[in-house]
Design a protein around this motif. Sequence first.
Motif, PDB file in Angstrom:
ATOM      1  N   LEU A  79       0.868  -1.173   0.000  1.00 22.38           N
ATOM      2  CA  LEU A  79       0.000   0.000   0.000  1.00 22.38           C
ATOM      3  C   LEU A  79       0.904   1.222   0.000  1.00 22.38           C
ATOM      4  CD1 LEU A  79      -3.003   0.897   0.081  1.00 22.38           C
ATOM      5  CD2 LEU A  79      -2.676   1.276   2.540  1.00 22.38           C
ATOM      6  N   GLN A  80       0.992   1.871  -1.144  1.00 24.35           N
ATOM      7  CA  GLN A  80       1.760   3.109  -1.261  1.00 24.35           C
ATOM      8  C   GLN A  80       0.860   4.264  -0.863  1.00 24.35           C
ATOM      9  OE1 GLN A  80       5.074   3.650  -2.144  1.00 24.35           O
ATOM     10  NE2 GLN A  80       4.647   5.772  -1.564  1.00 24.35           N
ATOM     11  N   MET A  81       1.304   5.021   0.124  1.00 26.08           N
ATOM     12  CA  MET A  81       0.491   6.108   0.654  1.00 26.08           C
ATOM     13  C   MET A  81       1.226   7.423   0.445  1.00 26.08           C
ATOM     14  SD  MET A  81      -0.941   4.346   4.158  1.00 26.08           S
ATOM     15  CE  MET A  81       0.620   4.493   5.018  1.00 26.08           C
ATOM     16  N   ASN A  82       0.640   8.296  -0.343  1.00 21.95           N
ATOM     17  CA  ASN A  82       1.223   9.600  -0.636  1.00 21.95           C
ATOM     18  C   ASN A  82       0.328  10.711  -0.093  1.00 21.95           C
ATOM     19  OD1 ASN A  82       3.306   8.311  -2.105  1.00 21.95           O
ATOM     20  ND2 ASN A  82       2.043   8.330  -3.957  1.00 21.95           N
ATOM     21  N   SER A  83       0.878  11.902  -0.004  1.00 24.10           N
ATOM     22  CA  SER A  83       0.126  13.077   0.451  1.00 24.10           C
ATOM     23  C   SER A  83      -0.614  12.785   1.755  1.00 24.10           C
ATOM     24  CB  SER A  83      -0.861  13.524  -0.635  1.00 24.10           C
ATOM     25  OG  SER A  83      -0.186  13.819  -1.834  1.00 24.10           O
ATOM     26  N   LEU A  84       0.092  12.226   2.698  1.00 24.21           N
ATOM     27  CA  LEU A  84      -0.539  11.806   3.947  1.00 24.21           C
ATOM     28  C   LEU A  84      -1.058  12.996   4.742  1.00 24.21           C
ATOM     29  CD1 LEU A  84       1.887   8.937   4.830  1.00 24.21           C
ATOM     30  CD2 LEU A  84      -0.589   8.697   4.656  1.00 24.21           C
ATOM     31  N   LYS A  85      -2.174  12.756   5.421  1.00 28.56           N
ATOM     32  CA  LYS A  85      -2.849  13.778   6.218  1.00 28.56           C
ATOM     33  C   LYS A  85      -2.939  13.303   7.671  1.00 28.56           C
ATOM     34  CE  LYS A  85      -5.881  14.727   2.274  1.00 28.56           C
ATOM     35  NZ  LYS A  85      -7.299  14.788   1.817  1.00 28.56           N
ATOM     36  N   PRO A  86      -3.097  14.215   8.597  1.00 31.20           N
ATOM     37  CA  PRO A  86      -3.251  13.789   9.995  1.00 31.20           C
ATOM     38  C   PRO A  86      -4.403  12.810  10.197  1.00 31.20           C
ATOM     39  CG  PRO A  86      -2.769  16.121   9.912  1.00 31.20           C
ATOM     40  CD  PRO A  86      -2.962  15.681   8.490  1.00 31.20           C
ATOM     41  N   GLU A  87      -5.459  12.951   9.412  1.00 29.27           N
ATOM     42  CA  GLU A  87      -6.590  12.038   9.562  1.00 29.27           C
ATOM     43  C   GLU A  87      -6.310  10.637   9.033  1.00 29.27           C
ATOM     44  OE1 GLU A  87      -6.585  15.093   8.156  1.00 29.27           O
ATOM     45  OE2 GLU A  87      -7.937  15.162   6.410  1.00 29.27           O
ATOM     46  N   ASP A  88      -5.149  10.432   8.428  1.00 31.19           N
ATOM     47  CA  ASP A  88      -4.743   9.083   8.033  1.00 31.19           C
ATOM     48  C   ASP A  88      -4.121   8.312   9.197  1.00 31.19           C
ATOM     49  OD1 ASP A  88      -3.646  10.478   4.924  1.00 31.19           O
ATOM     50  OD2 ASP A  88      -5.492   9.331   5.281  1.00 31.19           O
ATOM     51  N   THR A  89      -3.938   8.974  10.316  1.00 32.64           N
ATOM     52  CA  THR A  89      -3.366   8.311  11.485  1.00 32.64           C
ATOM     53  C   THR A  89      -4.275   7.188  11.963  1.00 32.64           C
ATOM     54  OG1 THR A  89      -2.187  10.283  12.216  1.00 32.64           O
ATOM     55  CG2 THR A  89      -2.688   8.639  13.895  1.00 32.64           C
ATOM     56  N   ALA A  90      -3.703   5.989  12.065  1.00 33.28           N
ATOM     57  CA  ALA A  90      -4.492   4.816  12.452  1.00 33.28           C
ATOM     58  C   ALA A  90      -3.566   3.605  12.529  1.00 33.28           C
ATOM     59  CB  ALA A  90      -5.597   4.541  11.437  1.00 33.28           C
ATOM     60  N   VAL A  91      -4.109   2.516  13.030  1.00 28.57           N
ATOM     61  CA  VAL A  91      -3.464   1.213  12.865  1.00 28.57           C
ATOM     62  C   VAL A  91      -3.962   0.636  11.547  1.00 28.57           C
ATOM     63  CG1 VAL A  91      -3.137  -1.096  13.792  1.00 28.57           C
ATOM     64  CG2 VAL A  91      -3.306   0.861  15.343  1.00 28.57           C
ATOM     65  N   TYR A  92      -3.024   0.207  10.725  1.00 32.42           N
ATOM     66  CA  TYR A  92      -3.357  -0.326   9.401  1.00 32.42           C
ATOM     67  C   TYR A  92      -3.203  -1.843   9.421  1.00 32.42           C
ATOM     68  CZ  TYR A  92      -3.635   4.283   7.333  1.00 32.42           C
ATOM     69  OH  TYR A  92      -4.034   5.572   7.019  1.00 32.42           O
ATOM     70  N   TYR A  93      -4.205  -2.511   8.873  1.00 34.96           N
ATOM     71  CA  TYR A  93      -4.244  -3.965   8.826  1.00 34.96           C
ATOM     72  C   TYR A  93      -4.403  -4.445   7.388  1.00 34.96           C
ATOM     73  CZ  TYR A  93      -5.679  -3.467  13.744  1.00 34.96           C
ATOM     74  OH  TYR A  93      -5.772  -3.141  15.080  1.00 34.96           O
ATOM     75  N   CYS A  94      -3.847  -5.609   7.091  1.00 33.48           N
ATOM     76  CA  CYS A  94      -4.208  -6.302   5.871  1.00 33.48           C
ATOM     77  C   CYS A  94      -4.978  -7.569   6.250  1.00 33.48           C
ATOM     78  CB  CYS A  94      -2.994  -6.625   5.010  1.00 33.48           C
ATOM     79  SG  CYS A  94      -1.766  -7.725   5.737  1.00 33.48           S
ATOM     80  N   ALA A  95      -5.806  -7.997   5.314  1.00 31.76           N
ATOM     81  CA  ALA A  95      -6.640  -9.172   5.556  1.00 31.76           C
ATOM     82  C   ALA A  95      -6.876  -9.891   4.243  1.00 31.76           C
ATOM     83  CB  ALA A  95      -7.969  -8.770   6.190  1.00 31.76           C
ATOM     84  N   ALA A  96      -7.155 -11.177   4.348  1.00 31.21           N
ATOM     85  CA  ALA A  96      -7.352 -12.006   3.167  1.00 31.21           C
ATOM     86  C   ALA A  96      -8.660 -12.754   3.244  1.00 31.21           C
ATOM     87  CB  ALA A  96      -6.196 -13.015   3.053  1.00 31.21           C
ATOM     88  N   ASP A  97      -9.218 -12.997   2.074  1.00 31.10           N
ATOM     89  CA  ASP A  97     -10.400 -13.849   1.992  1.00 31.10           C
ATOM     90  C   ASP A  97     -10.319 -14.682   0.725  1.00 31.10           C
ATOM     91  OD1 ASP A  97     -13.723 -14.078   1.436  1.00 31.10           O
ATOM     92  OD2 ASP A  97     -12.945 -14.435   3.439  1.00 31.10           O
ATOM     93  N   VAL A  98     -10.664 -15.946   0.863  1.00 31.17           N
ATOM     94  CA  VAL A  98     -10.569 -16.848  -0.271  1.00 31.17           C
ATOM     95  C   VAL A  98     -11.585 -16.456  -1.332  1.00 31.17           C
ATOM     96  CG1 VAL A  98     -12.146 -18.542   0.740  1.00 31.17           C
ATOM     97  CG2 VAL A  98     -10.443 -19.274  -0.947  1.00 31.17           C
ATOM     98  N   GLY A  99     -11.162 -16.510  -2.583  1.00 33.80           N
ATOM     99  CA  GLY A  99     -12.043 -16.128  -3.668  1.00 33.80           C
ATOM    100  C   GLY A  99     -11.477 -14.969  -4.445  1.00 33.80           C
TER     101      GLY A  99
END
Length: 122
Positions: A79-99
């Motif tokens: 996940l390439q994140m550009n032009s970051l803003k204060p409201e982008d502050t968070a814990v970031y997760y990835c997740a998978a689902d079959v299909g």
Amino acid sequence: QLQLVESGGSSVQPGGSLRLSCATSGFTLDDYAIGWFRQAPGKERERISCISGKDALPTYADSVRGRFSISRDKNTVYLQMNSLKPEDTAVYYCAADVGDTCPANVWGFGYWGQGTQVTVSS
């Protein structure tokens, strides 16, 4: 055993960039949809991007479209994140689902990583 491990989170100033990685093992990316999510304190978990399995088609939430970009190689989703803003502050997760397609519901993804912290602040 299916595993997802996020990395790349950090503190950055507004306007800066980060690239998050989701290293996967135990399955083939062609057979799974992978989503990126974030959760800020006191807020619900939000899906911000997803890449489908076979065709690797990306989707984005309105809040990040044009600033974030999802991609993948053999075993890792980025996940390439550009032009970051204060409201982008968070814990970031990835997740998978079959299909091949990305589940519409956040909790439709069956497998989750542990998360990585992104802080955008001056």
